[in-house]
Write an enzyme that holds these catalytic residues in place. Sequence first.
Site, PDB file in Angstrom:
ATOM      1  N   TYR A   1      11.652  43.782 -28.484  1.00 43.07           N
ATOM      2  CA  TYR A   1      10.994  44.801 -27.658  1.00 43.07           C
ATOM      3  C   TYR A   1      11.535  45.997 -26.910  1.00 43.07           C
ATOM      4  O   TYR A   1      10.476  46.162 -26.445  1.00 43.07           O
ATOM      5  CB  TYR A   1      12.004  43.522 -26.452  1.00 43.07           C
ATOM      6  CG  TYR A   1      11.831  43.629 -24.920  1.00 43.07           C
ATOM      7  CD1 TYR A   1      10.312  43.140 -24.890  1.00 43.07           C
ATOM      8  CD2 TYR A   1      12.845  43.595 -24.214  1.00 43.07           C
ATOM      9  CE1 TYR A   1      10.177  42.837 -23.500  1.00 43.07           C
ATOM     10  CE2 TYR A   1      12.223  43.700 -22.757  1.00 43.07           C
ATOM     11  CZ  TYR A   1      10.834  43.801 -22.523  1.00 43.07           C
ATOM     12  OH  TYR A   1      11.074  43.012 -20.933  1.00 43.07           O
TER      13      TYR A   1
ATOM     14  N   GLY B   1       3.038  33.145 -21.095  1.00 38.28           N
ATOM     15  CA  GLY B   1       2.205  32.601 -20.023  1.00 38.28           C
ATOM     16  C   GLY B   1       1.795  31.036 -19.628  1.00 38.28           C
ATOM     17  O   GLY B   1       1.916  30.618 -20.212  1.00 38.28           O
TER      18      GLY B   1
ATOM     19  N   PHE C   1       5.141  35.010 -15.761  1.00 35.88           N
ATOM     20  CA  PHE C   1       6.880  35.447 -13.758  1.00 35.88           C
ATOM     21  C   PHE C   1       6.012  35.984 -13.342  1.00 35.88           C
ATOM     22  O   PHE C   1       5.869  35.670 -11.702  1.00 35.88           O
ATOM     23  CB  PHE C   1       7.865  34.849 -14.622  1.00 35.88           C
ATOM     24  CG  PHE C   1       9.094  35.176 -14.195  1.00 35.88           C
ATOM     25  CD1 PHE C   1       8.949  34.528 -12.756  1.00 35.88           C
ATOM     26  CD2 PHE C   1       9.904  36.340 -13.741  1.00 35.88           C
ATOM     27  CE1 PHE C   1       9.498  34.573 -11.307  1.00 35.88           C
ATOM     28  CE2 PHE C   1      10.473  36.031 -12.709  1.00 35.88           C
ATOM     29  CZ  PHE C   1      10.748  35.518 -11.423  1.00 35.88           C
TER      30      PHE C   1
END
Length: 307
Positions: free
Chosen positions: A145, A36, A11
């Site tokens: 993350y 992606g 993005f």
Amino acid sequence: MRALITGGAGFIGSHLSEFLLSKGFSVVAADSLVTGKESNIKHLMGNDNFEFINTDVSRELAVDGELDFVLHFASPASPIDYQTIPVETLLTGAYGTRNALELAEEKNAVFLLASTSEVYGDPEVSPQPESYWGHVNPIGLRSCYDEAKRFAEALTMAYHRKRNVDTRIIRIFNTYGPRMRANDGRVIPAFMTQALNNEPLTVFGTGKQTRSFCYITDLVEGIYRVMNSSLTEPVNLGNPDEYTILELAERIIKITSSSSEITFMPLPADDPKRRKPDITRARELLGWGPGVNLDEGLRETMNWFRK
Ligand code: UDP
């Protein structure tokens, strides 16, 4: 100028590719196409100044020729994506960042790390300045993350201090716009597709938790300014206008003229209660601030999701 963008088909990476091409750069986009999408860069494929490499940067990152910039954006970024592939997410933050830093060192290129507001975890101060060290659960569902990005920041600073790599770190707050995947689980694509289909909007928890949403074109301009600065300290990039998730749901229903209702679902574990960037550093040192307000940005995003 020639730039490598890891995560170049994602993005943010695809918008950044487009922007740098418009500034006369040659762009090499590297992407594993796990989160992606080729369709994000299809329109750039015929451009002589654009090149695509299909690679998993945590395993291999080789680029021929000179590079002026290594812009490291490769990583799953949505909570449902990174919680589906937590090991890969950690390895991208670790080996992927190492490979990108090694390449920047070899090419004598400026290295820019796309870090995140998630380094602040569930913050105890608001708004969050870059000087805040954060409040992250190291073993929670989001840790794959958060800690990957915190490690990536630490690695970047180590290469800067000990190996003289010219580095930048941006901390990206919630960003939205065209090319987000409808099913990536994040709140704006979720609410937008639900509203356009006249289905109930799924608000998690009470909806009183807050986020601050930055439109993609504002973010890309901020990235460009950081790239071209000499700031090695982290820089927050985000829009400080703060909304509750319930307010966001109501706005999206209004903008899409939807007949959707709101339904409440359980709040996921460790969901940050509030998030709002302090962007004093970017404003004072780079003259950067967001220009697109939420309604304008949501309208653009709606037009794209409609198509
Ligand atoms: N959220 C929600 N409904 C959804 C998706 C997300 O209420 O269908 C909430 C989520 O719990 C969080 C906020 O919206 O409080 C932002 O979530 P997102 O996944 O977009 O990003 P985060 O900032 O949490 O990484």
